[in-house]
Write an enzyme that holds these catalytic residues in place. Structure first.
Site, short mmCIF file in Angstrom:
data_model
loop_
_atom_site.label_atom_id
_atom_site.label_comp_id
_atom_site.label_asym_id
_atom_site.label_seq_id
_atom_site.Cartn_x
_atom_site.Cartn_y
_atom_site.Cartn_z
N LYS A 118 4.30 -37.20 -27.02
CA LYS A 118 4.22 -38.10 -28.44
C LYS A 118 2.90 -38.17 -29.13
CE LYS A 118 4.24 -40.82 -24.56
NZ LYS A 118 4.83 -41.51 -23.66
N GLY A 147 11.86 -42.52 -23.75
CA GLY A 147 12.43 -42.12 -22.55
C GLY A 147 13.80 -41.54 -22.61
N GLY A 200 5.13 -45.49 -11.79
CA GLY A 200 5.06 -44.15 -12.48
C GLY A 200 5.35 -44.54 -13.86
N GLU A 203 0.80 -43.92 -18.13
CA GLU A 203 -0.01 -42.79 -18.21
C GLU A 203 -1.08 -42.86 -17.23
OE1 GLU A 203 0.83 -40.23 -20.50
OE2 GLU A 203 2.66 -41.53 -21.16
N LYS A 218 5.17 -43.31 -31.48
CA LYS A 218 6.56 -43.11 -31.35
C LYS A 218 6.83 -43.77 -32.80
CE LYS A 218 6.30 -43.65 -26.49
NZ LYS A 218 6.34 -44.46 -25.46
N1 LIG Z 1 5.74 -40.80 -17.16
C1 LIG Z 1 6.59 -41.44 -18.21
O1 LIG Z 1 7.24 -42.30 -17.91
C2 LIG Z 1 6.69 -40.66 -19.56
C3 LIG Z 1 7.68 -41.18 -20.52
C4 LIG Z 1 7.74 -40.63 -21.78
C5 LIG Z 1 6.81 -39.29 -22.12
N2 LIG Z 1 6.09 -39.05 -20.92
C6 LIG Z 1 5.16 -38.01 -21.44
O2 LIG Z 1 5.26 -36.93 -20.63
C7 LIG Z 1 4.27 -36.13 -20.31
C8 LIG Z 1 3.79 -36.17 -18.74
O3 LIG Z 1 3.71 -37.42 -18.21
P1 LIG Z 1 3.90 -37.59 -16.68
O4 LIG Z 1 3.76 -38.97 -16.48
O5 LIG Z 1 4.56 -36.50 -15.92
O6 LIG Z 1 2.27 -37.01 -16.33
P2 LIG Z 1 1.51 -36.69 -14.95
O7 LIG Z 1 2.23 -37.36 -13.75
O8 LIG Z 1 0.26 -36.83 -15.02
O9 LIG Z 1 1.82 -34.97 -14.82
C9 LIG Z 1 1.14 -34.17 -15.76
C10 LIG Z 1 1.10 -32.81 -15.29
O10 LIG Z 1 0.71 -31.65 -16.04
C11 LIG Z 1 -0.40 -31.03 -15.29
N3 LIG Z 1 -1.61 -30.90 -16.24
C12 LIG Z 1 -2.22 -31.60 -16.82
N4 LIG Z 1 -3.03 -30.99 -17.61
C13 LIG Z 1 -3.06 -29.61 -17.22
C14 LIG Z 1 -3.79 -28.67 -17.59
N5 LIG Z 1 -4.71 -28.65 -18.60
N6 LIG Z 1 -3.34 -27.28 -17.21
C15 LIG Z 1 -2.24 -27.25 -16.37
N7 LIG Z 1 -1.57 -28.48 -15.98
C16 LIG Z 1 -1.79 -29.64 -16.51
C17 LIG Z 1 -0.84 -32.00 -14.11
O11 LIG Z 1 -1.35 -31.13 -12.88
P3 LIG Z 1 -1.59 -31.65 -11.54
O12 LIG Z 1 -0.06 -32.27 -11.03
O13 LIG Z 1 -2.03 -30.65 -10.59
O14 LIG Z 1 -2.34 -32.90 -11.80
C18 LIG Z 1 0.64 -32.63 -13.81
O15 LIG Z 1 1.48 -31.71 -12.93
C19 LIG Z 1 3.03 -36.78 -21.22
O16 LIG Z 1 3.09 -36.20 -22.43
C20 LIG Z 1 3.70 -37.98 -21.31
O17 LIG Z 1 3.22 -38.77 -22.51
C21 LIG Z 1 5.88 -39.54 -19.78
#
Ligand SMILES: NC(=O)c1ccc[n+]([C@@H]2O[C@H](COP(=O)([O-])OP(=O)(O)OC[C@H]3O[C@@H](n4cnc5c(N)ncnc54)[C@H](OP(=O)(O)O)[C@@H]3O)[C@@H](O)[C@H]2O)c1
Length: 345
Positions: A118, A147, A200, A203, A218
């Protein structure tokens, strides 16, 4: 007998959104394999027409889902974007710099992109959408808002045929979880945030969840979808122009007093067609529809001239809920191009 599929295959090896028409499998390049990315991997493994062929993450030593199988692994996001075998790029790494460059680069190459980011869509959405149009490809971002709730699709579908007059809702699962569980943690916001992180929902840096910025991102995305084609103000709206306050502005005393009075706090976003947009904690009676939306759940209320008031409620955060929206976007892309859909095996 030649089918539409054959005709398209003969006329153009790549279709409107850039997917190879003769694919048996849609080959996904995944940027990020954390909470959302891992759920995307597991979700795709249950479908019959898509595989992750390349994946980027930061830490090569962390365990990844076994469903990744033989996918090429790298710590360089650009390697995935430039991989000739990738048909669609799914960006679920978060952050703004590398993610933005990767999305731009994929679209420039004519590759469709699905993102949950977002922050990037709120700040650079119009530029990226225009780049996608120029390159004859597509950018989809339903997972970026609320979500699993199909927020972007419903708002843009309505806006095409009806007159949207107001959008309101709870659009941040972390903040809502924090407000819901605060009484169990003695109204200590920091302890409630830790609980959201354990689940989880939050952020890595939850400050944007707590100060209202993520909710404002959003709201901006939805306001553009609702009004950018009819109202000039909606073409220039940014997160910075949204009047916003977050849950961090509430004191333990305020939280306790509201709880004792049998009422609840909710972080509410609201936008109207006159360009008024705000995000703020609101005290509500316990029977209010928004008050009954608890934990990481989100609610989106849309008012339109013909449709009247619609309310969508669902899981607003968490890996699987968000991955569900990513998969819907992937499915829409593959269906638009006539390649096999993501029907479950
Ligand atoms: N979690 C939620 O509930 C949710 C809901 C809606 C939207 N989102 C969005 O979805 C996205 C991901 O969220 P998430 O919660 O899944 O985050 P997360 O658990 O922190 O996962 C991020 C992933 O990206 C990898 N990564 C980060 N920076 C990187 C880089 N520069 N180069 C290569 N890999 C990189 C990380 O590697 P490592 O595993 O090695 O650390 C990890 O695998 C975000 O934009 C977030 O705003 C999340």
């Amino acid at each position: 007998v030649r089918t539409v599929h054959d005709t398209l295959t003969v006329q153009s090896p790549r279709t409107a959104t850039g997917i190879h028409q003769d694919l048996r499998h849609c080959r996904v390049g995944l940027l990020g394999c954390g909470t959302v990315g891992s759920a995307v991997v597991r979700g795709l493994a249950a479908t019959e027409a898509a595989d992750v062929v390349a994946v980027a993450f930061r830490d090569p030593h962390l365990t990844r889902p076994r469903e990744l199988g033989a996918a090429r692994r790298t710590t360089d996001a650009m390697e995935v974007v430039e991989d000739e075998d990738v048909d669609i790029v799914v960006e679920v790494m978060g952050g703004t710099e590398v993610a933005l460059e990767a999305i731009r680069s994929a679209l420039r190459r004519g590759r469709p992109v699905v993102t949950a980011n977002k922050a990037v869509v709120a700040t650079h959405g119009p530029e990226l959408a225009s780049l996608a149009r120029q390159r004859g490809t597509a950018l989809r971002y339903d997972a970026a808002v609320a979500g699993a709730v199909p927020a972007t699709g419903v708002v843009s579908d309505l806006a095409r045929v009806d007159r949207v007059v107001r959008i309101a809702g709870i659009l941040n699962g972390t903040a809502n979880h924090v407000l819901t569980v605060a009484p169990q943690f003695g109204f200590d916001i920091a302890a409630a945030v830790e609980d959201a992180m354990r689940h989880g929902y939050a952020e890595a840096d939850p400050s944007r969840d707590l100060d209202g910025t993520d909710t404002a991102d959003k709201l901006v995305i939805l306001a553009r979808l609702a009004w950018a084609h009819t109202h000039a103000w909606a073409r220039s709206v940014t997160t910075a122009t949204v009047d916003r306050r977050g849950v961090e502005s509430l004191t333990p005393e305020q939280l306790a007093a509201t709880h004792d009075a049998g009422r609840v706090w909710r972080l509410v976003a609201e936008a109207t067609d006159d360009g008024h947009m705000h995000v703020a904690p609101v005290e509500l009676p316990a029977h209010h529809e928004f008050a009954t939306v608890r934990g990481p759940r989100n609610v989106l209320e849309i008012e339109a001239a013909m449709a009247g008031r619609l309310t969508l409620i669902g899981e607003g955060a968490g890996g699987e809920a968000t991955a569900s929206a990513v998969l819907r976007d992937l499915d829409a892309l593959t269906r638009a191009d006539g390649v096999k859909t993501l029907a479950r095996r």
